[in-house]
Design a protein around this motif. Structure first.
Motif, mmCIF file in Angstrom:
data_model
loop_
_atom_site.group_PDB
_atom_site.id
_atom_site.type_symbol
_atom_site.label_atom_id
_atom_site.label_comp_id
_atom_site.label_asym_id
_atom_site.label_seq_id
_atom_site.Cartn_x
_atom_site.Cartn_y
_atom_site.Cartn_z
ATOM 1 N N ASP A 159 0.836 -1.194 0.000
ATOM 2 C CA ASP A 159 0.000 0.000 0.000
ATOM 3 C C ASP A 159 0.881 1.259 0.000
ATOM 4 O O ASP A 159 0.578 2.237 -0.691
ATOM 5 N N LEU A 161 3.809 1.509 -1.388
ATOM 6 C CA LEU A 161 4.347 1.648 -2.758
ATOM 7 C C LEU A 161 3.308 2.225 -3.712
ATOM 8 O O LEU A 161 3.620 3.043 -4.586
ATOM 9 N N ASN A 162 2.074 1.766 -3.571
ATOM 10 C CA ASN A 162 0.968 2.280 -4.365
ATOM 11 C C ASN A 162 0.888 3.810 -4.215
ATOM 12 O O ASN A 162 0.824 4.550 -5.202
ATOM 13 N N ARG A 164 3.294 5.752 -2.968
ATOM 14 C CA ARG A 164 4.546 6.372 -3.402
ATOM 15 C C ARG A 164 4.455 6.705 -4.890
ATOM 16 O O ARG A 164 4.926 7.753 -5.335
ATOM 17 N N GLY A 165 3.835 5.818 -5.657
ATOM 18 C CA GLY A 165 3.642 6.091 -7.080
ATOM 19 C C GLY A 165 2.810 7.339 -7.294
ATOM 20 O O GLY A 165 3.088 8.147 -8.192
ATOM 21 N N GLN A 166 1.787 7.518 -6.450
ATOM 22 C CA GLN A 166 0.943 8.713 -6.564
ATOM 23 C C GLN A 166 1.711 9.955 -6.106
ATOM 24 O O GLN A 166 1.591 11.023 -6.708
ATOM 25 N N ARG A 168 4.899 10.457 -6.368
ATOM 26 C CA ARG A 168 5.818 10.852 -7.452
ATOM 27 C C ARG A 168 5.093 11.644 -8.529
ATOM 28 O O ARG A 168 5.587 12.638 -9.035
ATOM 29 N N TRP A 169 3.897 11.158 -8.885
ATOM 30 C CA TRP A 169 3.119 11.815 -9.931
ATOM 31 C C TRP A 169 2.698 13.212 -9.472
ATOM 32 O O TRP A 169 2.844 14.200 -10.193
ATOM 33 N N GLU B 158 7.874 -4.039 -6.880
ATOM 34 C CA GLU B 158 7.631 -2.733 -6.236
ATOM 35 C C GLU B 158 7.435 -1.647 -7.298
ATOM 36 O O GLU B 158 6.673 -0.723 -7.096
ATOM 37 N N LEU B 161 3.829 -1.963 -8.336
ATOM 38 C CA LEU B 161 2.921 -1.363 -7.353
ATOM 39 C C LEU B 161 2.918 0.158 -7.447
ATOM 40 O O LEU B 161 1.866 0.803 -7.319
ATOM 41 N N ASN B 162 4.085 0.727 -7.649
ATOM 42 C CA ASN B 162 4.224 2.165 -7.843
ATOM 43 C C ASN B 162 3.309 2.613 -8.998
ATOM 44 O O ASN B 162 2.520 3.565 -8.859
ATOM 45 N N HIS B 163 3.371 1.896 -10.093
ATOM 46 C CA HIS B 163 2.557 2.281 -11.253
ATOM 47 C C HIS B 163 1.092 1.878 -11.084
ATOM 48 O O HIS B 163 0.214 2.532 -11.628
ATOM 49 N N ARG B 164 0.823 0.835 -10.314
ATOM 50 C CA ARG B 164 -0.569 0.503 -10.014
ATOM 51 C C ARG B 164 -1.216 1.664 -9.279
ATOM 52 O O ARG B 164 -2.387 2.000 -9.517
ATOM 53 N N GLY B 165 -0.468 2.303 -8.390
ATOM 54 C CA GLY B 165 -1.002 3.472 -7.682
ATOM 55 C C GLY B 165 -1.358 4.579 -8.656
ATOM 56 O O GLY B 165 -2.385 5.253 -8.509
ATOM 57 N N GLN B 166 -0.512 4.757 -9.663
ATOM 58 C CA GLN B 166 -0.792 5.785 -10.676
ATOM 59 C C GLN B 166 -1.963 5.369 -11.554
ATOM 60 O O GLN B 166 -2.816 6.194 -11.918
ATOM 61 N N ARG B 168 -4.519 3.595 -10.654
ATOM 62 C CA ARG B 168 -5.754 3.838 -9.888
ATOM 63 C C ARG B 168 -6.150 5.310 -9.944
ATOM 64 O O ARG B 168 -7.323 5.641 -10.104
ATOM 65 N N TRP B 169 -5.171 6.176 -9.791
ATOM 66 C CA TRP B 169 -5.442 7.614 -9.796
ATOM 67 C C TRP B 169 -5.927 8.050 -11.179
ATOM 68 O O TRP B 169 -6.924 8.759 -11.318
#
Lengths: 179, 179
Positions: A159, A161-162, A164-166, A168-169, B158, B161-166, B168-169
């Motif tokens: 969660d 990491l998920n 963290r991706g957001q 970064r964006w 990982e 997951l980082n990109h999965r977060g993006q 989702r957004w």
């Protein structure tokens, strides 16, 4: 370079933890390192930046990461959910959304880093008291399907990491819009 | 419920793999399950959606996830980087950015799912031939710091997951803007 830094790209056993918990902690440390690296240097304006009316701020996401860890401390160490009082203490960080957008504002980066560090210290102290048999313990979980403590703690880091991706964006846009 | 579905929330040993590889595959399977669940039902319009001029599309992120896995197959199974020809085959998916924005468009979800599944099948076949000693093998890696294969494959998941977060957004905005 510190011992911990030199081990940053190793998933392996760690002194003070049983073998599987050590590997899990290796992963959690790397993940946290990257989260804090991404947040480094951000000011209050960027931490509070809302890209659109349904977006979460970077600050709220950082507090969410800490709040999820607290929730899984309760679930796995104490076999209970967070109380409503505890959830309120975290100011909506667990659920994000409107309450977090209203309540989590105006803090500098140090505030979020200290919250994250305080929670993590508790997690590591509890891990150090437990072993791999505990990590493999199963309970009924989401939808009644069995989950072990290893999965539950993997979920905490996945969660993070998920989000963290957001982060970064959002950071790219927050820095651009405040330039 | 299939055996694989009933194990979705367990990080544990798996038949056909050595113990640490099994735990790693457990995590990779859960991650992939969530990525595909988030992409399920998206049409070409949403997969190609560009939120702003520097944003990646969900389609490009899905192809990036497959391309990163291919790159780490080369690094860990064959001890080499992707060739320029291989990188070109992936149409900029590894680096994302402009080339990916121009080149990765017009595909339906099934295209991305098949690419992801094909790559994953190769990974699992190679894992099944290897053992935990291989997983612990270290080489100099980023900045010359030592990294083991366990870390390198953790990095693959990982990054997903980082990109999965993006994803989702972006998905929320893509569905809203095309409504």
């Amino acid at each position: 370079m510190s011992e911990s830094e030199s081990r940053l790209f190793l998933v392996d056993e760690l002194p003070g933890f049983t073998p599987q918990i050590g590997r899990l902690v290796s992963m959690m440390r790397y993940v946290r390192h990257t989260t804090l690296a991404d947040a480094a240097g951000l000011g209050v304006e960027q931490l509070d930046y809302l890209h659109d009316p349904t977006s979460n701020s970077i600050g709220a996401l950082l507090l969410h990461i800490a709040a999820v860890e607290v929730a899984y401390q309760a679930i796995t160490f104490h076999r209970r959910d967070l109380t409503e009082e505890e959830e309120n203490e975290w100011n909506g960080a667990l659920d994000l959304g409107d309450k977090a957008r209203r309540g989590i504002r105006g803090h500098d980066l140090n505030y979020y880093v200290k919250r994250l560090e305080g929670v993590r210290a508790d997690t590591l102290a509890e891990f150090a008291r437990r072993n791999d048999d505990w990590l493999a313990e199963q309970t009924p979980f989401w939808g009644g399907r069995r989950a072990n403590n290893h999965f539950k703690w993997f979920h905490v880091l996945e969660d993070e990491l998920n989000h963290r991706g957001q982060i970064r964006w959002l950071k790219t846009r927050a820095l651009r819009d405040s330039a």
